[in-house]
Design a protein around this motif. Structure first.
Motif, PDB file in Angstrom:
ATOM      1  N   GLU A  55      -2.733  -0.924  -4.635  1.00 42.18           N
ATOM      2  CA  GLU A  55      -3.376  -0.138  -3.578  1.00 42.18           C
ATOM      3  C   GLU A  55      -2.613   1.169  -3.411  1.00 42.18           C
ATOM      4  OE1 GLU A  55      -4.706  -0.471   1.153  1.00 42.18           O
ATOM      5  OE2 GLU A  55      -3.919  -2.229   0.095  1.00 42.18           O
ATOM      6  N   VAL A  56      -3.085   2.201  -4.099  1.00 43.61           N
ATOM      7  CA  VAL A  56      -2.380   3.485  -4.141  1.00 43.61           C
ATOM      8  C   VAL A  56      -3.355   4.596  -3.774  1.00 43.61           C
ATOM      9  CG1 VAL A  56      -0.996   5.071  -5.525  1.00 43.61           C
ATOM     10  CG2 VAL A  56      -0.858   2.603  -5.952  1.00 43.61           C
ATOM     11  N   TYR A  57      -2.951   5.424  -2.821  1.00 45.04           N
ATOM     12  CA  TYR A  57      -3.806   6.505  -2.324  1.00 45.04           C
ATOM     13  C   TYR A  57      -3.206   7.873  -2.655  1.00 45.04           C
ATOM     14  CZ  TYR A  57      -5.732   2.752   0.598  1.00 45.04           C
ATOM     15  OH  TYR A  57      -6.289   1.587   1.045  1.00 45.04           O
ATOM     16  N   ASN A  58      -4.092   8.852  -2.840  1.00 47.01           N
ATOM     17  CA  ASN A  58      -3.698  10.248  -2.981  1.00 47.01           C
ATOM     18  C   ASN A  58      -4.389  11.045  -1.893  1.00 47.01           C
ATOM     19  OD1 ASN A  58      -2.632  12.673  -4.064  1.00 47.01           O
ATOM     20  ND2 ASN A  58      -4.563  13.045  -5.111  1.00 47.01           N
ATOM     21  N   LEU A  59      -3.596  11.788  -1.086  1.00 42.72           N
ATOM     22  CA  LEU A  59      -4.176  12.579  -0.003  1.00 42.72           C
ATOM     23  C   LEU A  59      -5.005  13.719  -0.581  1.00 42.72           C
ATOM     24  CD1 LEU A  59      -4.573  13.426   2.911  1.00 42.72           C
ATOM     25  CD2 LEU A  59      -2.320  14.544   2.836  1.00 42.72           C
ATOM     26  N   ARG A  60      -6.301  13.639  -0.376  1.00 40.96           N
ATOM     27  CA  ARG A  60      -7.225  14.646  -0.881  1.00 40.96           C
ATOM     28  C   ARG A  60      -6.978  15.990  -0.193  1.00 40.96           C
ATOM     29  NH1 ARG A  60     -11.234  11.686  -0.180  1.00 40.96           N
ATOM     30  NH2 ARG A  60     -11.966  12.465   1.837  1.00 40.96           N
ATOM     31  N   GLY A  61      -6.679  17.005  -0.996  1.00 38.64           N
ATOM     32  CA  GLY A  61      -6.400  18.323  -0.435  1.00 38.64           C
ATOM     33  C   GLY A  61      -4.962  18.521  -0.008  1.00 38.64           C
ATOM     34  N   GLY A  62      -4.137  17.473  -0.117  1.00 37.52           N
ATOM     35  CA  GLY A  62      -2.717  17.572   0.164  1.00 37.52           C
ATOM     36  C   GLY A  62      -2.388  17.920   1.604  1.00 37.52           C
ATOM     37  N   ILE A  63      -1.159  18.408   1.813  1.00 38.00           N
ATOM     38  CA  ILE A  63      -0.707  18.735   3.156  1.00 38.00           C
ATOM     39  C   ILE A  63      -1.502  19.895   3.747  1.00 38.00           C
ATOM     40  CG2 ILE A  63       1.103  20.362   2.466  1.00 38.00           C
ATOM     41  CD1 ILE A  63       2.870  19.090   4.667  1.00 38.00           C
ATOM     42  N   ASP A  64      -2.102  20.688   2.865  1.00 37.84           N
ATOM     43  CA  ASP A  64      -2.949  21.774   3.356  1.00 37.84           C
ATOM     44  C   ASP A  64      -4.150  21.205   4.111  1.00 37.84           C
ATOM     45  OD1 ASP A  64      -3.459  24.759   3.250  1.00 37.84           O
ATOM     46  OD2 ASP A  64      -5.348  24.001   2.443  1.00 37.84           O
ATOM     47  N   ALA A  65      -4.749  20.137   3.591  1.00 38.53           N
ATOM     48  CA  ALA A  65      -5.862  19.483   4.278  1.00 38.53           C
ATOM     49  C   ALA A  65      -5.391  18.830   5.568  1.00 38.53           C
ATOM     50  CB  ALA A  65      -6.514  18.448   3.364  1.00 38.53           C
ATOM     51  N   TRP A  66      -4.192  18.257   5.533  1.00 33.96           N
ATOM     52  CA  TRP A  66      -3.628  17.641   6.747  1.00 33.96           C
ATOM     53  C   TRP A  66      -3.502  18.688   7.861  1.00 33.96           C
ATOM     54  CZ3 TRP A  66      -2.249  12.584   7.827  1.00 33.96           C
ATOM     55  CH2 TRP A  66      -1.492  12.373   8.978  1.00 33.96           C
ATOM     56  N   PRO A  87       0.835  -1.209   0.000  1.00 29.84           N
ATOM     57  CA  PRO A  87       0.000   0.000   0.000  1.00 29.84           C
ATOM     58  C   PRO A  87       0.870   1.260   0.000  1.00 29.84           C
ATOM     59  CG  PRO A  87      -0.732  -1.558   1.684  1.00 29.84           C
ATOM     60  CD  PRO A  87       0.621  -2.007   1.237  1.00 29.84           C
ATOM     61  N   LEU A  88       0.595   2.175  -0.912  1.00 29.77           N
ATOM     62  CA  LEU A  88       1.344   3.422  -1.042  1.00 29.77           C
ATOM     63  C   LEU A  88       0.395   4.609  -0.942  1.00 29.77           C
ATOM     64  CD1 LEU A  88       3.443   2.543  -4.246  1.00 29.77           C
ATOM     65  CD2 LEU A  88       4.100   2.133  -1.857  1.00 29.77           C
ATOM     66  N   ALA A  89       0.877   5.699  -0.362  1.00 31.09           N
ATOM     67  CA  ALA A  89       0.100   6.944  -0.330  1.00 31.09           C
ATOM     68  C   ALA A  89       1.028   8.084  -0.724  1.00 31.09           C
ATOM     69  CB  ALA A  89      -0.483   7.187   1.049  1.00 31.09           C
ATOM     70  N   PHE A  90       0.468   9.072  -1.436  1.00 35.38           N
ATOM     71  CA  PHE A  90       1.258  10.206  -1.904  1.00 35.38           C
ATOM     72  C   PHE A  90       0.566  11.509  -1.528  1.00 35.38           C
ATOM     73  CE2 PHE A  90       2.338   6.618  -4.518  1.00 35.38           C
ATOM     74  CZ  PHE A  90       3.713   6.716  -4.658  1.00 35.38           C
ATOM     75  N   HIS A  91       1.384  12.535  -1.278  1.00 37.34           N
ATOM     76  CA  HIS A  91       0.800  13.852  -1.021  1.00 37.34           C
ATOM     77  C   HIS A  91       1.680  14.934  -1.625  1.00 37.34           C
ATOM     78  CE1 HIS A  91       3.257  16.140   1.905  1.00 37.34           C
ATOM     79  NE2 HIS A  91       3.657  14.964   2.354  1.00 37.34           N
ATOM     80  N   CYS A  92       1.068  16.068  -1.892  1.00 36.46           N
ATOM     81  CA  CYS A  92       1.793  17.260  -2.310  1.00 36.46           C
ATOM     82  C   CYS A  92       1.198  18.429  -1.541  1.00 36.46           C
ATOM     83  CB  CYS A  92       1.730  17.439  -3.825  1.00 36.46           C
ATOM     84  SG  CYS A  92       0.064  17.645  -4.487  1.00 36.46           S
ATOM     85  N   HIS A 108      -1.617  20.503  -2.582  1.00 36.55           N
ATOM     86  CA  HIS A 108      -3.077  20.457  -2.632  1.00 36.55           C
ATOM     87  C   HIS A 108      -3.637  19.186  -3.257  1.00 36.55           C
ATOM     88  CE1 HIS A 108      -2.663  24.988  -2.227  1.00 36.55           C
ATOM     89  NE2 HIS A 108      -3.493  24.681  -1.265  1.00 36.55           N
ATOM     90  N   GLY A 109      -2.775  18.278  -3.727  1.00 41.83           N
ATOM     91  CA  GLY A 109      -3.260  16.993  -4.228  1.00 41.83           C
ATOM     92  C   GLY A 109      -3.174  16.789  -5.716  1.00 41.83           C
ATOM     93  N   VAL A 110      -2.704  17.782  -6.464  1.00 38.20           N
ATOM     94  CA  VAL A 110      -2.660  17.658  -7.926  1.00 38.20           C
ATOM     95  C   VAL A 110      -1.415  16.897  -8.368  1.00 38.20           C
ATOM     96  CG1 VAL A 110      -2.592  18.887 -10.127  1.00 38.20           C
ATOM     97  CG2 VAL A 110      -4.010  19.758  -8.247  1.00 38.20           C
ATOM     98  N   ARG A 111      -0.248  17.328  -7.930  1.00 42.61           N
ATOM     99  CA  ARG A 111       0.991  16.641  -8.310  1.00 42.61           C
ATOM    100  C   ARG A 111       1.019  15.205  -7.789  1.00 42.61           C
ATOM    101  NH1 ARG A 111       5.204  20.813  -5.933  1.00 42.61           N
ATOM    102  NH2 ARG A 111       3.355  21.355  -4.704  1.00 42.61           N
ATOM    103  N   SER A 112       0.504  15.019  -6.591  1.00 39.47           N
ATOM    104  CA  SER A 112       0.518  13.670  -6.016  1.00 39.47           C
ATOM    105  C   SER A 112      -0.454  12.744  -6.736  1.00 39.47           C
ATOM    106  CB  SER A 112       0.199  13.719  -4.522  1.00 39.47           C
ATOM    107  OG  SER A 112      -0.996  14.431  -4.268  1.00 39.47           O
ATOM    108  N   GLN A 113      -1.524  13.292  -7.319  1.00 42.97           N
ATOM    109  CA  GLN A 113      -2.429  12.468  -8.121  1.00 42.97           C
ATOM    110  C   GLN A 113      -1.688  11.910  -9.325  1.00 42.97           C
ATOM    111  OE1 GLN A 113      -5.577  11.485  -7.614  1.00 42.97           O
ATOM    112  NE2 GLN A 113      -5.873  10.482  -9.590  1.00 42.97           N
ATOM    113  N   ALA A 114      -0.911  12.761  -9.986  1.00 42.22           N
ATOM    114  CA  ALA A 114      -0.133  12.307 -11.147  1.00 42.22           C
ATOM    115  C   ALA A 114       0.890  11.256 -10.737  1.00 42.22           C
ATOM    116  CB  ALA A 114       0.559  13.501 -11.806  1.00 42.22           C
TER     117      ALA A 114
END
Length: 306
Positions: A284-295, A259-264, A266-272
């Motif tokens: 199983e790959v996740y993208n943090l919705r809203g990025g570190i700003d949401a965190w 399982p992998l998760a990525f963040h940037c 706001h979530g755009v670069r990490s989606q790519a």
């Protein structure tokens, strides 16, 4: 460029990962050039399962595969480990029928399908006034979009009877339907068919900050940061590893079930980035919705916003 042994081994590993492998620009769901899109369309019309490798996401690989195959252009198709050719050759082989034979595309059997009793009851209702020869048609697109309709039989259809219900499939829909489960559910005042297809390719999963926090606490996922080092110096999530070439190579060496998760930000670069690793076979790959700003807003206000 020089084709190093490490690159050669990596390419050979990618080629062996599936019976049909296409080195292309973009992904199967989002081809990034007309030639790649044309080959994707051909493959999707002939076989339900194949692997695409996006060379636009890796400049080193993009040049190395040309030297490896001694072929100057992209896309490049490999079948059972053997190089087939580029877009023009694929198109010519498709028109002659040679590609269908090579891929074994004619070997399609009626799939095993499970229909729940509730779904069967609804199907009986909607077909009660169906015309002669009409039944439930199940269409499954190359993108695994599902459609159900009451239609007549067509030449080449494959028929499946499940829970007393006759289902019609065209050849490629049948090839994508093995293990398909059809149910009918009612939830929150709404009702509709629920379709579970185990053959659907993995997709990036959007994950909220709180849910990601829980997974990290359980050790259930590895988190990677695709921002710049300068951004990481401003704000960082504890435990997230900044993705550089070395870390990227480490990820690619992992088991594809990891399982992998990525963040940037706001979530755009990490989606790519997440889409790239899905294209490399990770399931199983996740993208943090809203990025570190949401965190920062939802989980840890001590993480600076910028």
């Amino acid at each position: 460029m020089s084709l190093t042994e490490a690159l050669r081994d990596r390419i050979q590993g990618l080629i062996k990962a599936d019976a049909v492998v296409l080195f292309m620009k973009g992904t199967r769901l989002r081809p990034a050039c007309g030639f790649s899109a044309g080959v994707v369309e051909v493959l999707d019309s002939l076989v339900p399962q194949w692997t695409g490798v996006d060379v636009l996401a890796d400049a080193e690989l993009r040049e190395a595969i040309k030297e490896f195959s001694a072929w100057p252009t992209i896309p490049q198709l490999y079948v059972r480990g053997e190089f087939v050719g580029g877009a023009d050759i694929v198109r010519e082989m498709h028109m002659s029928g040679e590609l269908s034979t090579l891929l074994g595309a004619s070997e399609v059997r009626p799939p095993q399908v499970h229909v729940s009793p509730r779904a069967a009851a609804v199907f009986r209702e909607v077909t009660a006034e169906a015309g002669p020869g009409e039944a439930i048609r199940v269409r499954i697109s190359p993108r695994f979009e599902h459609d159900l309709a009451v239609e007549g039989r067509e030449a080449g259809d494959l028929e499946v009877v499940a829970e007393g219900i006759t289902l019609l499939f065209d050849r490629m829909s049948a090839a994508r339907a093995e293990g398909l489960r059809l149910d009918f559910v009612e939830r929150d005042g709404e009702a509709g068919f629920a379709i579970d297809n185990p053959n659907a390719p993995a997709q990036v999963r959007s994950i909220g900050a709180s849910e990601l926090q829980g997974k990290l606490a359980q050790g259930a996922v590895q988190l990677f940061d695709v921002r710049t080092p300068q951004e990481q110096a401003i704000a960082a999530i504890a435990g997230a590893r900044l993705v550089d070439e070395a870390v990227r190579a480490e990820i690619l060496a992992l088991d594809r079930g990891t399982p992998l998760a990525f963040h940037c930000h706001h979530g755009v670069r990490s989606q790519a980035a997440a889409e790239f690793f899905v294209s490399q076979g990770f399931r199983e790959v996740y993208n943090l919705r809203g990025g570190i700003d949401a965190w920062s807003r939802e989980v840890d206000s001590a993480v600076p916003r910028y």
